[in-house]
Design a protein around this motif. Sequence first.
Motif, PDB file in Angstrom:
ATOM      1  N   LYS A   1       0.833  -1.216   0.000  1.00  0.00           N
ATOM      2  CA  LYS A   1       0.000   0.000   0.000  1.00  0.00           C
ATOM      3  C   LYS A   1       0.864   1.262   0.000  1.00  0.00           C
ATOM      4  N   VAL A   2       1.924   1.261   0.807  1.00  0.00           N
ATOM      5  CA  VAL A   2       2.831   2.417   0.860  1.00  0.00           C
ATOM      6  C   VAL A   2       3.499   2.619  -0.500  1.00  0.00           C
ATOM      7  N   ALA A   3       4.009   1.544  -1.088  1.00  0.00           N
ATOM      8  CA  ALA A   3       4.670   1.648  -2.390  1.00  0.00           C
ATOM      9  C   ALA A   3       3.699   2.121  -3.460  1.00  0.00           C
ATOM     10  N   GLN A   4       2.474   1.614  -3.439  1.00  0.00           N
ATOM     11  CA  GLN A   4       1.474   2.049  -4.419  1.00  0.00           C
ATOM     12  C   GLN A   4       1.239   3.546  -4.322  1.00  0.00           C
ATOM     13  N   ARG A   5       1.068   4.030  -3.102  1.00  0.00           N
ATOM     14  CA  ARG A   5       0.818   5.477  -2.916  1.00  0.00           C
ATOM     15  C   ARG A   5       1.988   6.313  -3.417  1.00  0.00           C
ATOM     16  N   LEU A   6       3.200   5.858  -3.153  1.00  0.00           N
ATOM     17  CA  LEU A   6       4.374   6.605  -3.619  1.00  0.00           C
ATOM     18  C   LEU A   6       4.479   6.587  -5.143  1.00  0.00           C
ATOM     19  N   LEU A   7       4.113   5.478  -5.760  1.00  0.00           N
ATOM     20  CA  LEU A   7       4.198   5.373  -7.223  1.00  0.00           C
ATOM     21  C   LEU A   7       3.059   6.109  -7.930  1.00  0.00           C
ATOM     22  N   GLU A   8       1.953   6.338  -7.234  1.00  0.00           N
ATOM     23  CA  GLU A   8       0.820   7.059  -7.837  1.00  0.00           C
ATOM     24  C   GLU A   8       1.216   8.460  -8.281  1.00  0.00           C
ATOM     25  N   ARG A   9       2.157   9.069  -7.591  1.00  0.00           N
ATOM     26  CA  ARG A   9       2.540  10.441  -7.963  1.00  0.00           C
ATOM     27  C   ARG A   9       3.187  10.497  -9.344  1.00  0.00           C
ATOM     28  N   TYR A  10       3.641   9.348  -9.847  1.00  0.00           N
ATOM     29  CA  TYR A  10       4.215   9.272 -11.190  1.00  0.00           C
ATOM     30  C   TYR A  10       3.173   8.870 -12.230  1.00  0.00           C
ATOM     31  N   HIS A  11       1.945   8.701 -11.780  1.00  0.00           N
ATOM     32  CA  HIS A  11       0.828   8.305 -12.651  1.00  0.00           C
ATOM     33  C   HIS A  11       1.048   6.932 -13.274  1.00  0.00           C
ATOM     34  N   PHE A  12       1.695   6.049 -12.526  1.00  0.00           N
ATOM     35  CA  PHE A  12       1.876   4.675 -12.978  1.00  0.00           C
ATOM     36  C   PHE A  12       0.600   3.882 -12.717  1.00  0.00           C
ATOM     37  N   LYS A  13       0.307   2.967 -13.603  1.00  0.00           N
ATOM     38  CA  LYS A  13      -0.734   1.975 -13.349  1.00  0.00           C
ATOM     39  C   LYS A  13      -0.033   0.850 -12.598  1.00  0.00           C
ATOM     40  N   VAL A  14      -0.410   0.628 -11.351  1.00  0.00           N
ATOM     41  CA  VAL A  14       0.315  -0.301 -10.491  1.00  0.00           C
ATOM     42  C   VAL A  14      -0.516  -1.552 -10.239  1.00  0.00           C
ATOM     43  N   GLU A  15       0.121  -2.699 -10.443  1.00  0.00           N
ATOM     44  CA  GLU A  15      -0.469  -3.974 -10.072  1.00  0.00           C
ATOM     45  C   GLU A  15       0.337  -4.519  -8.902  1.00  0.00           C
ATOM     46  N   SER A  16      -0.324  -5.227  -8.003  1.00  0.00           N
ATOM     47  CA  SER A  16       0.347  -5.783  -6.838  1.00  0.00           C
ATOM     48  C   SER A  16       0.100  -7.281  -6.748  1.00  0.00           C
ATOM     49  N   LEU A  17       1.151  -8.003  -6.391  1.00  0.00           N
ATOM     50  CA  LEU A  17       1.066  -9.430  -6.128  1.00  0.00           C
ATOM     51  C   LEU A  17       1.780  -9.690  -4.809  1.00  0.00           C
ATOM     52  N   TYR A  18       1.428 -10.795  -4.154  1.00  0.00           N
ATOM     53  CA  TYR A  18       1.915 -11.015  -2.800  1.00  0.00           C
ATOM     54  C   TYR A  18       2.901 -12.162  -2.648  1.00  0.00           C
ATOM     55  N   ASN A  19       3.321 -12.757  -3.769  1.00  0.00           N
ATOM     56  CA  ASN A  19       4.380 -13.772  -3.700  1.00  0.00           C
ATOM     57  C   ASN A  19       4.971 -14.002  -5.084  1.00  0.00           C
ATOM     58  N   GLY A  20       6.134 -14.630  -5.089  1.00  0.00           N
ATOM     59  CA  GLY A  20       6.860 -14.866  -6.326  1.00  0.00           C
ATOM     60  C   GLY A  20       6.143 -15.803  -7.281  1.00  0.00           C
ATOM     61  N   LYS A  21       5.471 -16.807  -6.749  1.00  0.00           N
ATOM     62  CA  LYS A  21       4.760 -17.757  -7.609  1.00  0.00           C
ATOM     63  C   LYS A  21       3.693 -17.048  -8.426  1.00  0.00           C
ATOM     64  N   ASP A  22       2.950 -16.136  -7.790  1.00  0.00           N
ATOM     65  CA  ASP A  22       1.931 -15.387  -8.528  1.00  0.00           C
ATOM     66  C   ASP A  22       2.560 -14.497  -9.594  1.00  0.00           C
ATOM     67  N   CYS A  23       3.727 -13.944  -9.304  1.00  0.00           N
ATOM     68  CA  CYS A  23       4.437 -13.113 -10.274  1.00  0.00           C
ATOM     69  C   CYS A  23       4.789 -13.928 -11.511  1.00  0.00           C
ATOM     70  N   VAL A  24       5.377 -15.099 -11.307  1.00  0.00           N
ATOM     71  CA  VAL A  24       5.753 -15.964 -12.435  1.00  0.00           C
ATOM     72  C   VAL A  24       4.499 -16.365 -13.214  1.00  0.00           C
ATOM     73  N   TYR A  25       3.437 -16.709 -12.514  1.00  0.00           N
ATOM     74  CA  TYR A  25       2.186 -17.109 -13.151  1.00  0.00           C
ATOM     75  C   TYR A  25       1.631 -15.990 -14.030  1.00  0.00           C
ATOM     76  N   ARG A  26       1.606 -14.747 -13.508  1.00  0.00           N
ATOM     77  CA  ARG A  26       1.072 -13.605 -14.275  1.00  0.00           C
ATOM     78  C   ARG A  26       1.907 -13.357 -15.534  1.00  0.00           C
ATOM     79  N   VAL A  27       3.205 -13.460 -15.414  1.00  0.00           N
ATOM     80  CA  VAL A  27       4.074 -13.248 -16.573  1.00  0.00           C
ATOM     81  C   VAL A  27       3.831 -14.350 -17.606  1.00  0.00           C
TER      82      VAL A  27
END
Length: 122
Positions: free
Chosen positions: A11-37
């Motif tokens: 949540k903190v990282a998302q808020r900090l990245l919002e100021r750059y107008h990035f579209k931010v996706e969040s995942l909570y573990n490495g397995k989900d990251c590999v799966y999404r890719v």
Amino acid sequence: LIVDDNKLNVKVAQRLLERYHFKVESLYNGKDCVYRVKEGAHYDIIFMDHMMPEMDGIRTLQILKKLDGYDIPPVIALTANAMNGMREMYLENGFNDYLAKPINTAELNRIVIKYFGNKIDK
């Protein structure tokens, strides 16, 4: 993309990245990251924690680098592991850069400018 098992850190990282107008996706573990890719998700940058359950950030990065047909974006180690020598250890393990938690906004800005230059809109 932010990959971190701690929802408050995400949540903190998302808020900090919002100021750059990035579209931010969040995942909570490495397995989900590999799966999404593997599903075909594309990211311009990945901020990834090291210490996560199921699959840590280093192992996740190793797998991403071996995927056929995936042009891996910059992957930034986002970690509370801020002892001396940690930056070098993460770079040696294939991360493009290092950002300690709690996130220092000047360091985040340095990273964003490094990888996006003047394409950012603050």
